[in-house]
Write a protein that holds these residues in place. Structure first.
Motif, PDB file in Angstrom:
ATOM      1  N   SER A  28       0.823  -1.214   0.000  1.00  0.00           N
ATOM      2  CA  SER A  28       0.000   0.000   0.000  1.00  0.00           C
ATOM      3  C   SER A  28       0.854   1.261   0.000  1.00  0.00           C
ATOM      4  O   SER A  28       0.450   2.289  -0.549  1.00  0.00           O
ATOM      5  CB  SER A  28      -0.949   0.000   1.202  1.00  0.00           C
ATOM      6  N   GLU A  29       2.046   1.197   0.589  1.00  0.00           N
ATOM      7  CA  GLU A  29       2.933   2.368   0.566  1.00  0.00           C
ATOM      8  C   GLU A  29       3.313   2.729  -0.868  1.00  0.00           C
ATOM      9  O   GLU A  29       3.404   3.914  -1.222  1.00  0.00           O
ATOM     10  CB  GLU A  29       4.210   2.104   1.378  1.00  0.00           C
ATOM     11  N   GLU A  30       3.539   1.710  -1.700  1.00  0.00           N
ATOM     12  CA  GLU A  30       3.887   1.948  -3.099  1.00  0.00           C
ATOM     13  C   GLU A  30       2.727   2.602  -3.851  1.00  0.00           C
ATOM     14  O   GLU A  30       2.925   3.528  -4.647  1.00  0.00           O
ATOM     15  CB  GLU A  30       4.242   0.628  -3.785  1.00  0.00           C
ATOM     16  N   VAL A  31       1.533   2.097  -3.602  1.00  0.00           N
ATOM     17  CA  VAL A  31       0.356   2.635  -4.291  1.00  0.00           C
ATOM     18  C   VAL A  31       0.115   4.080  -3.870  1.00  0.00           C
ATOM     19  O   VAL A  31      -0.240   4.933  -4.689  1.00  0.00           O
ATOM     20  CB  VAL A  31      -0.884   1.764  -4.003  1.00  0.00           C
ATOM     21  N   ARG A  32       0.334   4.359  -2.598  1.00  0.00           N
ATOM     22  CA  ARG A  32       0.175   5.732  -2.116  1.00  0.00           C
ATOM     23  C   ARG A  32       1.157   6.663  -2.832  1.00  0.00           C
ATOM     24  O   ARG A  32       0.810   7.784  -3.202  1.00  0.00           O
ATOM     25  CB  ARG A  32       0.382   5.775  -0.598  1.00  0.00           C
ATOM     26  N   GLU A  33       2.370   6.190  -3.037  1.00  0.00           N
ATOM     27  CA  GLU A  33       3.357   6.976  -3.780  1.00  0.00           C
ATOM     28  C   GLU A  33       2.897   7.192  -5.220  1.00  0.00           C
ATOM     29  O   GLU A  33       3.026   8.290  -5.769  1.00  0.00           O
ATOM     30  CB  GLU A  33       4.708   6.262  -3.765  1.00  0.00           C
ATOM     31  N   ALA A  34       2.330   6.141  -5.825  1.00  0.00           N
ATOM     32  CA  ALA A  34       1.849   6.247  -7.203  1.00  0.00           C
ATOM     33  C   ALA A  34       0.733   7.277  -7.338  1.00  0.00           C
ATOM     34  O   ALA A  34       0.592   7.922  -8.383  1.00  0.00           O
ATOM     35  CB  ALA A  34       1.359   4.882  -7.683  1.00  0.00           C
ATOM     36  N   LEU A  35      -0.057   7.442  -6.285  1.00  0.00           N
ATOM     37  CA  LEU A  35      -1.219   8.333  -6.330  1.00  0.00           C
ATOM     38  C   LEU A  35      -0.905   9.759  -5.881  1.00  0.00           C
ATOM     39  O   LEU A  35      -1.805  10.598  -5.818  1.00  0.00           O
ATOM     40  CB  LEU A  35      -2.342   7.760  -5.456  1.00  0.00           C
ATOM     41  N   GLN A  36       0.350  10.041  -5.580  1.00  0.00           N
ATOM     42  CA  GLN A  36       0.711  11.359  -5.067  1.00  0.00           C
ATOM     43  C   GLN A  36       0.302  12.489  -6.009  1.00  0.00           C
ATOM     44  O   GLN A  36      -0.221  13.516  -5.572  1.00  0.00           O
ATOM     45  CB  GLN A  36       2.218  11.428  -4.805  1.00  0.00           C
ATOM     46  N   GLU A  37       0.527  12.305  -7.308  1.00  0.00           N
ATOM     47  CA  GLU A  37       0.236  13.397  -8.247  1.00  0.00           C
ATOM     48  C   GLU A  37      -1.259  13.691  -8.368  1.00  0.00           C
ATOM     49  O   GLU A  37      -1.673  14.851  -8.206  1.00  0.00           O
ATOM     50  CB  GLU A  37       0.835  13.089  -9.619  1.00  0.00           C
ATOM     51  N   PRO A  38      -2.119  12.691  -8.644  1.00  0.00           N
ATOM     52  CA  PRO A  38      -3.548  13.014  -8.718  1.00  0.00           C
ATOM     53  C   PRO A  38      -4.125  13.493  -7.392  1.00  0.00           C
ATOM     54  O   PRO A  38      -4.955  14.416  -7.372  1.00  0.00           O
ATOM     55  CB  PRO A  38      -4.196  11.703  -9.180  1.00  0.00           C
ATOM     56  N   VAL A  39      -3.693  12.906  -6.292  1.00  0.00           N
ATOM     57  CA  VAL A  39      -4.183  13.356  -4.984  1.00  0.00           C
ATOM     58  C   VAL A  39      -3.728  14.789  -4.721  1.00  0.00           C
ATOM     59  O   VAL A  39      -4.501  15.633  -4.248  1.00  0.00           O
ATOM     60  CB  VAL A  39      -3.693  12.409  -3.864  1.00  0.00           C
ATOM     61  N   GLY A  40      -2.477  15.082  -5.063  1.00  0.00           N
ATOM     62  CA  GLY A  40      -1.966  16.439  -4.885  1.00  0.00           C
ATOM     63  C   GLY A  40      -2.732  17.455  -5.711  1.00  0.00           C
ATOM     64  O   GLY A  40      -2.967  18.585  -5.262  1.00  0.00           O
TER      65      GLY A  40
END
Length: 217
Positions: free
Chosen positions: A126-138
């Protein structure tokens, strides 16, 4: 035009965040400010509503689809694994998050090895997925900040008291409400059954057309 060709005698339009706000029961006709974030598949609509009007509106072409694509690209870059959008969506739903979890998750993911060109399974955290989603979430967080900056001061105090309401499928991403709460310092809540808020709002408008006539155009 399509509705008229289908035989409708009258056609009304309503802004999507307005329909979502009505769907969750916000008092859109009252002289108080309400803020809503509707995260759909293709766009995120952030609006401040008062007196049956959209006072502030920010729309970003970021939603669940962009989150899925971010996961697809991350899997290519990090694991040399080609996956489809459906698999990416499953990853997002099962272990995706916007904020560190109390107990991090993992899941096996099947795809095609881009080097050996054969089927392959990798375990994704899940840590990896959270990193992957940083741009859209940001991007969603930045759009929310922009909407808050454009909000008149008298309505800002209402939002401070009433908080931000989240709707749409994207609002179900784990920890997104908590991340927004931390970034804005405002109360943030995800509505029950957020996927149907816009539809329910449209239904309420049709049932009470005179009450909501001012929100239509």
């Amino acid at each position: 035009d399509a509705a008229e060709r289908a035989g409708a005698r009258e056609v009304f339009l309503v802004a999507e965040p307005m329909a979502a706000a009505i769907g969750v029961g916000l008092l859109v006709n009252e002289p108080v400010g309400s803020m809503i974030i509707d995260i759909g598949g293709g766009t995120s609509e952030i609006a401040v509503i008062a007196l049956a009007g959209v006072v502030t509106h920010v729309s970003e072409r970021i939603g669940g689809d962009e989150m899925d694509e971010a996961i697809v690209q991350f899997m290519k870059k990090t694991h040399n694994l080609l996956i489809g959008e459906r698999t990416a969506e499953q990853i997002k739903i099962q272990i995706g998050s916007a904020y560190p979890l109390d107990e991090e998750l993992e899941m096996p993911v099947k795809g095609r090895d881009l080097i050996a060109n054969i089927p392959k399974t990798v375990v994704v955290r899940s840590e990896e997925v959270r990193e992957a989603l940083q741009e859209p979430v940001g991007a969603i967080i930045n759009a929310t900040r922009m909407a808050l900056e454009r909000t008149p001061p008298e309505l800002s105090s209402d939002i401070l008291d009433r908080g931000i309401v989240m709707t749409g499928g994207g609002s179900l991403l784990r920890g997104l409400d908590r991340r927004l709460r931390e970034e804005t310092g405002l109360p943030v809540s995800v509505m029950d059954d957020p996927l149907t808020c816009v539809v329910r709002g449209a239904g309420k408008i049709l049932e009470n057309i005179e009450e909501y006539r001012k929100v239509l155009f």
